[in-house]
Design an enzyme around this catalytic site. Structure first.
Site, short mmCIF file in Angstrom:
data_model
loop_
_atom_site.label_atom_id
_atom_site.label_comp_id
_atom_site.label_asym_id
_atom_site.label_seq_id
_atom_site.Cartn_x
_atom_site.Cartn_y
_atom_site.Cartn_z
N LYS A 291 0.87 -1.19 0.00
CA LYS A 291 0.00 0.00 0.00
C LYS A 291 0.90 1.24 0.00
CE LYS A 291 -4.29 1.60 2.00
NZ LYS A 291 -5.50 1.22 2.73
N GLU A 376 -19.92 -3.14 10.24
CA GLU A 376 -20.76 -2.26 11.06
C GLU A 376 -21.82 -3.05 11.81
OE1 GLU A 376 -19.82 -1.66 7.97
OE2 GLU A 376 -18.65 0.18 8.15
N ARG A 404 -25.35 0.31 7.05
CA ARG A 404 -25.03 -1.12 7.03
C ARG A 404 -25.50 -1.84 8.29
NH1 ARG A 404 -21.34 -3.04 3.30
NH2 ARG A 404 -22.02 -2.17 1.30
#
Ligand SMILES: Cc1ncc(C[n+]2csc(CCOP(=O)(O)OP(=O)(O)O)c2C)c(N)n1
Length: 652
Positions: A291, A376, A404
């Site tokens: 990343k 979530e 969510r």
């Protein structure tokens, strides 16, 4: 950017003309333009730098003008956009009228879904695979070699999301070509959480890359559906056998798992994709990437450069633009203060410790704070479970991601009457991220829950007061919302929250219009009142969207004084709707109520100020509506003059 390889790419057809040996140069050019742009406008940086080679290789091998490419979250789509002819849009990344920071079918047919939430790629890809089958358009090596292939692109944190898991559970049942590319960089925004993250870590440390050169093993017999490789050329079968990861966890989902391979080695990636693209069965290609690849500072601090604000790089340092104190920072301090005073308080975030400010609590109270990963619904249910044991849970979430966990809010929290406190960050329009991340639904969703208590903060003091209130509120679901914005304090003391009571911010002797504003729009309403008619417009910080201040509403409507409601939320089902309903319930004249809110259409990316202006809920917009109301023939000026209810008159 003239005379570069990138500047010559108007579509992936141009990409395919570039020799493989020159592709690393193209990769550097892509990294360079993305980084230069994000320095100016901000945006997702580290995720995009990490996928450059994977995107080049995918577009080099597949033809996504016909094949399907589905992104998970989509924040890593910049290289894909540049390879599909959108370099000219990059200069206005995330700005009004410019390039969206997420895939957007309005921008290009190469973007299939507008996405921004985690977990969707595999399921939508399974859907497109089944749909193309049904339409007779699916790729079939023998019967329809020019048909459409399907590729889902998903990160190592996104694949752990519950929706991804449901998609995986189903993907293995497909009887056709289907490729999942797992972009495993060992990072979410912060460090990824949980058992599967641990499994990926273990692989990363323990394995050398699988390459075509490894000794062949007779694995075909072990593979679920191994016979489906029949028809694949001898060479391909041999190569796949070498690269197949026998004990992969994904094998149990019915996916032939290939890799881990080096996600930055372009020639190998291309070779591998060429080999797997025509296989008539579900496959997962596990690629390791870094990343932030390409720059020392992004590689070393992928969290900070996940989605930075504009920044400058000097020889010795990297300076990210500082902004004023944010609501998030105010929230983090307040949460930690409350936690230091009350041992019962526990807190969770679903993969957003930095964004929500929960990182501070994680540091100071590691035994009472959890980052659960991108889940979530689990994070909220966990809080419900802890509430049941007598803890005081705070669930901290962006408004857009709260969606969510809607069913969990209903069933496991509200229906049980459990006192879970929702701290809803990024409520309202969010600026550059645009429509995928606007927090425009939370009031409407939570207002449905019987007995829920919904509050909004207008400044730091009121945020603290709301959180103090929630800490002591033990009767059920309570929530406070606050925007992605800087926080400023109004002068004077902030009174404690009192259930269902608004706070008067500006009184006048003779009120011709009462503005009831929910959240920070109250500050803009004050400015609007000053501009339009300071002596005749009273302004209230509504504080509660549930229950609304019915007596206040009645006091104005009974005297024929019009009410203007303002909120940074959808016009449908929000605070203004609650005021209308209250008026109707009390048999008052609801036609005197005007509502200002986010319109019933999508608001695109741009600055938050532009978005507030577009919706007419900034000071200018509120002032314009106030003028219209005061000028209308029904305004109290043209009927009778009305005193503010006496009990409401306070000095400002
Ligand atoms: C449902 C949902 N919750 C939270 C987020 C916020 N979010 C955006 S990117 C991200 C991390 C994604 O990690 P990964 O899938 O590994 O991709 P990477 O950024 O590492 O490439 C998170 C948590 C989101 N987009 N959707």
């Amino acid at each position: 950017m003239t005379n570069t390889l990138l500047s010559m790419i108007t579509s992936p057809t141009d990409l395919k003309k570039i020799p493989i040996a020159s592709l690393p140069t193209l990769a550097s050019e892509i990294r360079h333009v993305i980084c230069e742009q994000v320095k100016q406008s901000g945006g997702h940086l580290a995720p995009n730098l990490g996928v450059v080679e994977l995107m080049i290789a995918l577009h080099y091998v597949f033809d996504f003008s016909s094949d399907r490419l589905l992104f998970d979250i989509g924040h890593q789509c910049y290289p894909h956009k540049l390879l599909t002819g959108r370099l000219h849009l990059l200069g206005k990344l995330r700005q009004r009228g410019g390039m969206s920071g997420f895939p957007s079918p309005d921008e290009s047919p190469f973007d299939l879904f507008t996405v921004g939430h985690a977990g969707t790629a595999i399921s939508t890809a399974v859907g497109m695979a089944r749909g193309d089958d049904h339409q007779g358009e699916a790729f079939r090596r023998e019967s329809n070699p020019s048909g459409r292939r399907v590729v889902a692109f998903v990160g190592d944190a996104g694949i752990v999301n519950g929706v991804s898991m449901e998609g995986l559970n189903n993907a293995g049942t497909l009887k056709r070509q289907f490729l999942i590319v797992l972009n495993d960089n060992g990072m979410s925004i912060a460090k990824p959480q949980g058992a599967i993250a641990g499994y990926f870590d273990h692989l990363r440390v323990g394995s050398t890359y699988r390459s075509m050169k490894r000794a062949a093993k007779n694995v075909m017999g072990h593979l679920p559906g191994g016979s489906m490789l029949e028809g694949v050329s001898h060479r391909m079968t041999e190569m796949l056998k070498d690269a197949i990861f026998e004990d992969s966890w994904f094998e149990h989902f019915g996916l032939l798992s290939i890799g881990p391979i080096d996600g930055h080695d372009l020639p190998s990636l291309i070779e591998m994709l060429v080999e797997v693209k025509d296989v008539n069965r579900p496959l997962l290609l596990h690629a390791h990437t870094i990343k932030g690849k390409g720059f020392e500072y992004t590689e070393n601090n992928a969290t900070m450069f996940h989605s930075p604000k504009p920044f400058e790089v000097n020889k010795a340092s990297v300076k990210v633009q500082q902004s004023d104190r944010s609501f998030t920072a105010a929230f983090a301090d307040c949460l930690c203060d409350l936690m230091s005073r009350d041992d019962a308080i526990v807190v969770s975030t679903a993969a957003m410790p930095d964004g929500t400010g929960v990182d501070k609590a994680l540091e100071q109270f590691p035994n009472r704070s959890w980052d659960t990963g991108i889940c979530e619904s689990h994070a909220l249910d966990m809080m419900a479970g802890m509430a049941k044991t007598g803890c005081k849970p705070f669930f901290v979430v962006y408004s857009t991601f709260l969606q969510r966990a809607f069913d969990q809010a209903f069933q496991e929290v509200a229906l049980q009457g459990l006192p879970v406190r929702f701290c809803i960050d990024r409520a309202g329009v969010v600026g550059g991220d645009g429509s995928v991340h606007h927090g425009f639904c939370d009031i409407a969703l939570l207002r449905l829950m019987p007995e829920a208590v919904l509050m909004a903060a207008i400044d730091e003091k009121s945020l603290r007061a709301a959180m103090e209130y929630m800490t002591e509120y033990n009767c059920g679901l309570s929530a406070v919302r606050y925007p992605r914005d800087s926080v400023h304090d109004l002068e004077g003391d902030c009174p404690a929250f009192e259930l269902g009571k608004a706070r008067q911010l500006k009184a006048c002797k003779e009120t011709r219009l009462a503005i009831l504003a929910y959240g920070t729009t109250a500050i803009d309403a004050l400015e609007a009142a000053d501009r339009v008619d300071p002596n005749h417009i009273s302004v209230f910080d509504a504080r509660f969207a549930k229950p609304v201040d019915g007596d206040l509403i009645q006091s104005f409507l009974e005297k024929n004084i019009p009410i203007l409601t303002v909120e940074d939320h959808s016009i449908i089902g929000g605070f203004g709707s609650a005021v209308l309903e209250e008026a109707v319930n009390r048999k008052l004249d609801a036609s005197r109520i005007t509502r200002l809110a986010l319109p019933d259409r999508w608001i695109g990316h741009g600055s938050r100020n532009e978005q507030l202006a577009e919706a007419g809920i900034d000071a200018v917009g509120i002032a314009a509506t106030a003028v219209t109301i005061l000028d209308s023939k029904h305004s109290p000026e043209s009927t009778e003059s009305c005193e503010s209810p006496e009990s409401l008159e306070v000095s400002t």
